[in-house]
Scaffold this active site. Structure first.
Site, short mmCIF file in Angstrom:
data_model
loop_
_atom_site.label_atom_id
_atom_site.label_comp_id
_atom_site.label_asym_id
_atom_site.label_seq_id
_atom_site.Cartn_x
_atom_site.Cartn_y
_atom_site.Cartn_z
N PHE A 179 43.56 57.97 42.00
CA PHE A 179 42.90 57.53 43.22
C PHE A 179 42.48 58.77 44.01
O PHE A 179 42.72 59.89 43.58
CB PHE A 179 43.83 56.65 44.05
CG PHE A 179 44.26 55.39 43.35
CD1 PHE A 179 43.34 54.48 42.89
CD2 PHE A 179 45.61 55.12 43.15
CE1 PHE A 179 43.73 53.31 42.24
CE2 PHE A 179 46.03 53.96 42.49
CZ PHE A 179 45.07 53.05 42.04
N ARG A 210 39.62 60.33 60.59
CA ARG A 210 40.26 59.23 59.88
C ARG A 210 40.33 59.54 58.39
O ARG A 210 39.40 60.12 57.82
CB ARG A 210 39.48 57.91 60.08
CG ARG A 210 39.44 57.42 61.53
CD ARG A 210 40.80 56.94 61.99
NE ARG A 210 40.77 56.36 63.32
CZ ARG A 210 40.99 57.04 64.44
NH1 ARG A 210 41.26 58.35 64.38
NH2 ARG A 210 40.95 56.44 65.62
N GLU A 262 47.21 40.91 30.79
CA GLU A 262 48.51 40.85 31.46
C GLU A 262 49.34 39.62 31.09
O GLU A 262 50.55 39.61 31.35
CB GLU A 262 48.32 40.90 32.98
CG GLU A 262 47.76 42.22 33.47
CD GLU A 262 47.90 42.40 34.97
OE1 GLU A 262 48.39 41.47 35.65
OE2 GLU A 262 47.51 43.47 35.46
N PRO A 289 42.40 47.34 56.14
CA PRO A 289 41.15 48.02 56.49
C PRO A 289 41.31 49.25 57.36
O PRO A 289 40.38 50.04 57.48
CB PRO A 289 40.35 46.94 57.22
CG PRO A 289 41.37 45.98 57.74
CD PRO A 289 42.46 45.98 56.72
N GLY A 290 42.48 49.43 57.97
CA GLY A 290 42.67 50.63 58.78
C GLY A 290 42.86 51.88 57.95
O GLY A 290 42.74 53.00 58.48
N GLU A 343 48.64 52.17 29.46
CA GLU A 343 48.66 52.29 30.92
C GLU A 343 50.07 52.14 31.48
O GLU A 343 50.25 51.93 32.67
CB GLU A 343 47.73 51.23 31.53
CG GLU A 343 46.28 51.40 31.11
CD GLU A 343 45.36 50.35 31.72
OE1 GLU A 343 45.82 49.61 32.60
OE2 GLU A 343 44.19 50.28 31.30
N GLU A 403 52.13 49.79 31.34
CA GLU A 403 52.37 48.49 31.98
C GLU A 403 53.54 47.77 31.30
O GLU A 403 53.61 47.72 30.06
CB GLU A 403 51.11 47.61 31.91
CG GLU A 403 49.99 48.11 32.79
CD GLU A 403 48.78 47.19 32.73
OE1 GLU A 403 47.98 47.21 33.69
OE2 GLU A 403 48.62 46.46 31.74
#
Length: 292
Positions: A108, A130, A196, A214-215, A243, A245
């Site tokens: 990410f 932000r 899955e 959303p913040g 992955e 999992e």
């Protein structure tokens, strides 16, 4: 050097002719020239060029797949904004971006912005800083068998609760996954159900589409209820080995689902939202299948 098409020309080469060779070389090194001349490709090119001077091009190239997911998410947001009625109807110039950097990027990423925004009195705010967690859009699907009146939940270890020092970091959730570039959300739901839970999904019903936080997060979630045949033995242990999992399925009656929500065991926001939607639509869905 990449033979840049008209749509990518201005983005990659920029406004300073003296910088064109360096910018083109950076773009080639970061992407290998493998960027389509379409809306998503131009967004990807913009995101790549914004990192010039911040990231090594080879580091960008290693996570280009994740950047494509993010570009597809941005395109989806631009192409299908939610209705505006009560809230402020944003216009050009209502947000001014002074600076954008990317202090973290791995699977990410985190983007940091210095921005001004339109205040409710009509003035512009002071510059505020932000940070936003960038992860792409996601889909969840809660399999529901209207004949047997049961659902399938999945359970797995989650890094978020672990990072909060939650002593119980295994969560009960709906099936979930990231939307691949160019993939409709409904196709993602069906693909993830196979990956899955080894499960074929029938009709899909969109319960809600929302920003979970959303913040701080750019993530947008499409939450579905999926009609499915859930006989005894349908649950098992699944997941993509590549992955890491390790996913366990649970078949439970709908009433048990709602009892576990009331008791606090279920803490996944998409599952809560989807379960409440299913509670409101359950009679209709059961009547359409069973004739009840």
């Amino acid at each position: 050097m990449t033979d840049l098409s008209t749509g990518l020309h201005a983005i990659v080469r920029g406004d300073d002719p003296a910088q064109e060779p360096a910018r083109e070389a950076f773009f080639d090194a970061a992407t290998g020239g493998d960027v389509a001349d379409d809306a998503a490709g131009r967004i990807l090119a913009r995101d790549v060029m914004a990192l010039m001077g911040q990231r090594d091009p080879q580091a960008i190239r290693k996570r280009l797949g994740q950047m494509r997911v993010s570009a597809a998410s941005r395109l989806r947001a631009m192409g299908s904004p939610a209705p505006v009625g009560l809230r402020h109807d944003a216009a050009s110039g209502d947000v001014e971006e002074v600076r954008r950097i990317q202090p973290y990027a791995h699977y990410f990423a985190v983007e940091e912005y210095d921005v001004r925004f339109r205040r409710f009195d009509g003035s512009m705010s002071e510059v505020v800083n932000r940070g936003v967690f960038i992860s792409g859009d996601a889909v969840t699907v809660l399999p529901y068998d209207p004949v047997r009146d049961r659902v399938l939940l999945v359970e797995q270890w989650r890094a978020g609760p672990w990072g909060r020092d939650d002593p119980q970091p295994w969560l009960l959730e709906p099936i979930a996954g990231r939307i691949d570039p160019g993939e409709p959300p409904e196709d993602t739901a069906r693909r993830e159900a196979v990956e899955e839970a080894d499960l074929a999904i029938g009709a899909l019903h969109l319960a809600s589409a929302f920003y979970p936080s959303p913040g701080a997060k750019a993530e947008f979630v499409y939450a579905y209820v999926g009609m499915a045949d859930l006989p005894d033995g349908a649950a098992g242990v699944f997941g993509m080995e590549g992955e890491a999992e390790d996913i366990r399925g649970h078949l439970i009656p709908f009433a048990d689902l709602m009892d576990r929500i009331a008791g606090g065991e279920i803490q996944s926001a998409p599952l809560l939202i989807t379960a409440y939607w299913l509670a409101s639509q359950r009679d209709r869905l059961r009547g359409g299948v069973t004739g009840a």
